[in-house]
Design a protein around this motif. Sequence first.
Motif, PDB file in Angstrom:
ATOM      1  N   UNK A 252      -8.209  -0.700  -8.224  1.00  0.00           N
ATOM      2  CA  UNK A 252      -9.432  -0.512  -7.441  1.00  0.00           C
ATOM      3  C   UNK A 252      -9.388  -1.350  -6.169  1.00  0.00           C
ATOM      4  N   UNK A 253      -8.936  -2.589  -6.299  1.00  0.00           N
ATOM      5  CA  UNK A 253      -8.857  -3.459  -5.119  1.00  0.00           C
ATOM      6  C   UNK A 253      -7.892  -2.901  -4.088  1.00  0.00           C
ATOM      7  N   UNK A 254      -6.752  -2.382  -4.522  1.00  0.00           N
ATOM      8  CA  UNK A 254      -5.794  -1.826  -3.565  1.00  0.00           C
ATOM      9  C   UNK A 254      -6.334  -0.563  -2.904  1.00  0.00           C
ATOM     10  N   UNK A 255      -6.982   0.291  -3.681  1.00  0.00           N
ATOM     11  CA  UNK A 255      -7.527   1.513  -3.087  1.00  0.00           C
ATOM     12  C   UNK A 255      -8.586   1.186  -2.046  1.00  0.00           C
ATOM     13  N   UNK A 256      -9.399   0.192  -2.322  1.00  0.00           N
ATOM     14  CA  UNK A 256     -10.435  -0.189  -1.362  1.00  0.00           C
ATOM     15  C   UNK A 256      -9.855  -0.872  -0.129  1.00  0.00           C
ATOM     16  N   UNK A 257      -8.600  -1.326  -0.226  1.00  0.00           N
ATOM     17  CA  UNK A 257      -7.951  -1.934   0.930  1.00  0.00           C
ATOM     18  C   UNK A 257      -7.187  -0.917   1.771  1.00  0.00           C
ATOM     19  N   UNK A 258      -7.176   0.359   1.318  1.00  0.00           N
ATOM     20  CA  UNK A 258      -6.536   1.399   2.116  1.00  0.00           C
ATOM     21  C   UNK A 258      -5.280   1.989   1.528  1.00  0.00           C
ATOM     22  N   UNK A 259      -4.950   1.648   0.280  1.00  0.00           N
ATOM     23  CA  UNK A 259      -3.788   2.216  -0.396  1.00  0.00           C
ATOM     24  C   UNK A 259      -4.219   3.446  -1.188  1.00  0.00           C
ATOM     25  N   UNK A 260      -3.432   4.510  -1.127  1.00  0.00           N
ATOM     26  CA  UNK A 260      -3.716   5.717  -1.916  1.00  0.00           C
ATOM     27  C   UNK A 260      -2.992   5.627  -3.254  1.00  0.00           C
ATOM     28  N   UNK A 261      -3.753   5.611  -4.334  1.00  0.00           N
ATOM     29  CA  UNK A 261      -3.184   5.637  -5.681  1.00  0.00           C
ATOM     30  C   UNK A 261      -3.620   6.950  -6.307  1.00  0.00           C
ATOM     31  N   UNK A 262      -2.666   7.851  -6.495  1.00  0.00           N
ATOM     32  CA  UNK A 262      -2.987   9.230  -6.860  1.00  0.00           C
ATOM     33  C   UNK A 262      -3.553   9.344  -8.266  1.00  0.00           C
ATOM     34  N   UNK A 263      -3.076   8.523  -9.189  1.00  0.00           N
ATOM     35  CA  UNK A 263      -3.585   8.554 -10.566  1.00  0.00           C
ATOM     36  C   UNK A 263      -3.665   7.124 -11.089  1.00  0.00           C
ATOM     37  N   UNK A 264      -4.784   6.457 -10.864  1.00  0.00           N
ATOM     38  CA  UNK A 264      -4.895   5.048 -11.260  1.00  0.00           C
ATOM     39  C   UNK A 264      -4.648   4.801 -12.743  1.00  0.00           C
ATOM     40  N   UNK A 273       2.398  -8.152  -6.635  1.00  0.00           N
ATOM     41  CA  UNK A 273       2.892  -7.111  -5.717  1.00  0.00           C
ATOM     42  C   UNK A 273       2.054  -7.106  -4.435  1.00  0.00           C
ATOM     43  N   UNK A 274       2.691  -6.705  -3.314  1.00  0.00           N
ATOM     44  CA  UNK A 274       1.991  -6.591  -2.037  1.00  0.00           C
ATOM     45  C   UNK A 274       2.126  -5.170  -1.507  1.00  0.00           C
ATOM     46  N   UNK A 275       0.993  -4.559  -1.151  1.00  0.00           N
ATOM     47  CA  UNK A 275       0.969  -3.204  -0.611  1.00  0.00           C
ATOM     48  C   UNK A 275       0.260  -3.206   0.738  1.00  0.00           C
ATOM     49  N   UNK A 276       0.739  -2.376   1.660  1.00  0.00           N
ATOM     50  CA  UNK A 276       0.080  -2.246   2.953  1.00  0.00           C
ATOM     51  C   UNK A 276      -0.793  -0.993   2.969  1.00  0.00           C
ATOM     52  N   UNK A 277      -1.853  -1.003   3.772  1.00  0.00           N
ATOM     53  CA  UNK A 277      -2.695   0.194   3.903  1.00  0.00           C
ATOM     54  C   UNK A 277      -1.859   1.407   4.310  1.00  0.00           C
ATOM     55  N   UNK A 278      -2.283   2.564   3.816  1.00  0.00           N
ATOM     56  CA  UNK A 278      -1.631   3.845   4.078  1.00  0.00           C
ATOM     57  C   UNK A 278      -0.304   4.006   3.348  1.00  0.00           C
ATOM     58  N   UNK A 279       0.017   3.126   2.425  1.00  0.00           N
ATOM     59  CA  UNK A 279       1.091   3.427   1.483  1.00  0.00           C
ATOM     60  C   UNK A 279       0.511   4.329   0.398  1.00  0.00           C
ATOM     61  N   UNK A 280       1.382   5.087  -0.255  1.00  0.00           N
ATOM     62  CA  UNK A 280       0.949   6.061  -1.262  1.00  0.00           C
ATOM     63  C   UNK A 280       1.712   5.797  -2.553  1.00  0.00           C
ATOM     64  N   UNK A 281       0.972   5.639  -3.648  1.00  0.00           N
ATOM     65  CA  UNK A 281       1.579   5.425  -4.957  1.00  0.00           C
ATOM     66  C   UNK A 281       1.213   6.617  -5.836  1.00  0.00           C
ATOM     67  N   UNK A 282       2.204   7.409  -6.191  1.00  0.00           N
ATOM     68  CA  UNK A 282       1.948   8.604  -6.996  1.00  0.00           C
ATOM     69  C   UNK A 282       1.963   8.252  -8.477  1.00  0.00           C
ATOM     70  N   UNK A 283       1.642   9.201  -9.316  1.00  0.00           N
ATOM     71  CA  UNK A 283       1.387   8.979 -10.735  1.00  0.00           C
ATOM     72  C   UNK A 283       2.614   8.470 -11.489  1.00  0.00           C
ATOM     73  N   UNK A 284       2.319   7.837 -12.633  1.00  0.00           N
ATOM     74  CA  UNK A 284       3.354   7.335 -13.546  1.00  0.00           C
ATOM     75  C   UNK A 284       4.307   6.362 -12.857  1.00  0.00           C
TER      76      UNK A 284
END
Length: 481
Positions: A252-264, A273-284
């Motif tokens: 939830x925190x990453x999605x609210x920071x601008x990361x797309x998580x397709x299936x949380x 872990x460190x993620x930048x906004x507009x990165x995309x993490x797909x399922x599984x």
Amino acid sequence: MSQAPSRTVVVLAAGEGKRMRSATPKMLHPLLGRTLLGHVLHAAGAVSATRTVVVVGHKADQVRAHLAEISPGATPVLQAEQNGTGHAVRIALDAIPEATGTVVVLNADVPLLRPETVEALVAAHELGGRGATVLAAEVPDPTGLGRIVRDADGNLERIVEERDALPQVRAIREINAGIYVFDAALLREALGKLTTDNDQGEEYLTDVFGLLAGGGHPVGVFVAADAQETLGCNDRAELARLRALLRDRVNTAWMRSGVSIMDPATTWIDVTVTLEPDSIIDQNSQLRGTTTVAAGAVIGPDTTLVDTVVAEGATVLRAHSIGAQVGPEATVGPYSYLRPGTRLGRKAKVGGFVETKNAELGAGAKVPHLSYVGDATIGPKSNIGAGTIFANYDGVNKSHTTVGEAAFVGSDTVLIAPVEIGPGAYVAAGSAISKNVPPGNLGVVRAQQRNVEGWTARKRSGTVSAEAAEKAQSEGAESAG
């Protein structure tokens, strides 16, 4: 300018955790990038303590070794016999007689505790000038937990363990989270008055609150805004529940920071872990350790990254990577395995069913299919054909292979290290190369082909192959006629 208060953190990590049914001490079980103990020490960091003491007991050597890795400044103190939480804190304070000011005591099995909550708890205690403050929470099911008993004015009267609670006390849903703040001098004095007159025959730290309140010292309750923070774990089922709750919090925190998580629900991200906004993490997908993912990168589906750096615009699909670096706009997968030391340059490609280890691919270099690349440097714009093996190990030593810029290695080739393929050189498909191929040359290692006439009819008579060969020969003869 006022001097910062002296603060001491005491973490209770001596318990065996029998219900975990594990050879690993309970406090060392992992939870999204940290152990239970590691999470609590991280939360305690908000206190800016002068000193941190960790009380160890069960399998103390393992806990000490882990502590040296994650918090070398902390001091382990042995509680050889577990005679209760009060006994544990007394041992800790005996080891640091110089401790004054504020003492923060935390149980090591509350991994969801936020640093902000610990900070607010300590601030409320110190601003209120209290002798002791307990972190509490309102929960729907308080079974197994100590209860907060207040007086008619709503002030803390005492804390009662469930084993010792009468039915009317067990009905209380405000529970003790096992996290406390004390005035050091008052705590030392009260610890000396504890008894073992209870169901477990132990010294309860919670009895200090009743002693201080009875002595006229102010004691208080700080209620956590989120009751989930106070959840502990006693067995693996509860640990799994905490893991899922932490997963949801992290995602939830990453999605609210601008990361797309397709299936949380199927995405697991370590807290390190460190993620930048507009990165995309797909399922599984699972992101572990010190992994970093830059903007525009696409991870997954079905991908595991451990201690891996993924640069902007890269794609990693159905792959497993450990200790690798994936460059900008590079592509990996599907079904690739990047092992430690792999480094991919800009727009490099590691395709399907490829394994790499200690391998560097220059910008635009490609290993598209079914290959093993170990201990190698592949120059920019080079192409490695399907089924190529970099034979880096002779059974004793590992050696390096270099493929120069814009070289071309044909399919089903073995490069026997140490060997160098020069810039712009070609290697013919099916070759086993053990000598250097100079720049611009073609390396060929092949035996001359020989066709044995009539072999199928003689050796495989009566088979479908023989029938097909006879039919083709007859048709060929008719065509020629």
